[in-house]
Write an enzyme that holds these catalytic residues in place. Structure first.
Site: not given
Ligand code: AP5
Ligand code: MG
Length: 192
Positions: A88, A135, A146
């Site tokens: 990241r 969350r 974010r």
């Molecule tokens: P992390 O869990 O990775 O969170 P994020 O990147 O903010 O993203 P999300 O998990 O919320 O989204 P996603 O892209 O996975 O989408 P999802 O499939 O869930 O990280 C959390 C925290 O951990 C960070 O903020 C940081 O603090 C820490 N961290 C993690 N990795 C780190 C690193 N490498 N270094 C440092 N800190 C780190 O989908 C989202 C929603 O949309 C769901 O409800 C889903 O059902 C819906 N959805 C998905 N696809 C579609 C579609 N095509 N159409 C409509 N809805 C959809």
């Molecule tokens: Mg995720």
């Protein structure tokens, strides 16, 4: 096959990796999930990082790289793995490169899921409303932070991987199945 998924918060990294993990029979390693579990379990690391997670900041490069290094030594990773949310930052990408070359492995590719900001905002606020235990970082007041962290720390990785000819852009809009078909096109192009 070792693939990295990059995308803004809510871009669908978890959704796509989950499906691809079943399709390829290789593990899906979400650093966010690993950290959230540590927090929920109240482990020493979990206690230390709870506040950072809740406000959408990043945990330290050293900590997260150590976690990935250890987790990918697990025998279930011997045929490859999907990295969701790691690297990241540029230092994390450098550390990942060093880790893989130490093991004589290489990155197969980087999938960048692109979704307009208004759409991911909608997805995340929807998830916040629907989850029994939401969350904290999905609260509408926490989402802009974010995005800001993504733009500042993670977007520079796009050029980093373009230079290394590893970046594949995927349109992340449409249904999850629509997106998965696009992801599969990339995966088959990479030779799996
Ligand atoms: P992390 O869990 O990775 O969170 P994020 O990147 O903010 O993203 P999300 O998990 O919320 O989204 P996603 O892209 O996975 O989408 P999802 O499939 O869930 O990280 C959390 C925290 O951990 C960070 O903020 C940081 O603090 C820490 N961290 C993690 N990795 C780190 C690193 N490498 N270094 C440092 N800190 C780190 O989908 C989202 C929603 O949309 C769901 O409800 C889903 O059902 C819906 N959805 C998905 N696809 C579609 C579609 N095509 N159409 C409509 N809805 C959809
Ligand atoms: Mg995720």
């Amino acid at each position: 096959m070792i693939l990295v998924f990059i995308g803004s918060p809510g871009a669908g990294k978890g959704t796509q990796c989950e499906q691809l993990s079943r399709h390829l029979s290789i593990p899906h390693l979400s650093t966010g999930e690993i950290l959230r579990k540590a927090k929920a379990d109240g482990t020493p690391i979990g206690k230390k990082i709870a506040a950072v997670l809740d406000c959408g900041e990043l945990v330290s490069d050293e900590l997260i790289t150590k976690i990935v290094d250890e987790r990918t030594l697990n025998p279930d990773c011997k045929n490859g793995f999907l990295l969701d949310g790691f690297p990241r930052t540029i230092p994390q990408a450098d550390l990942l490169g060093e880790m893989l070359s130490r093991r004589n492995q290489q990155l197969s590719g980087v999938v960048y899921l692109r979704v307009p900001r208004e759409e991911v905002f909608e997805r995340l606020t929807q998830r916040y409303k629907e989850m029994e235990t939401p969350r904290p970082e999905d609260h509408p007041d926490a989402i802009p932070k974010r995005f800001e962290v993504f733009a500042k720390k993670t977007e520079p990785l796009l050029d980093y991987y373009i230079e290394r000819e590893l970046l594949h852009r995927v349109d992340g809009t449409g249904t999850p199945q629509n997106v998965f078909e696009r992801v599969l096109n990339i995966v088959s192009m990479l030779g799996v």
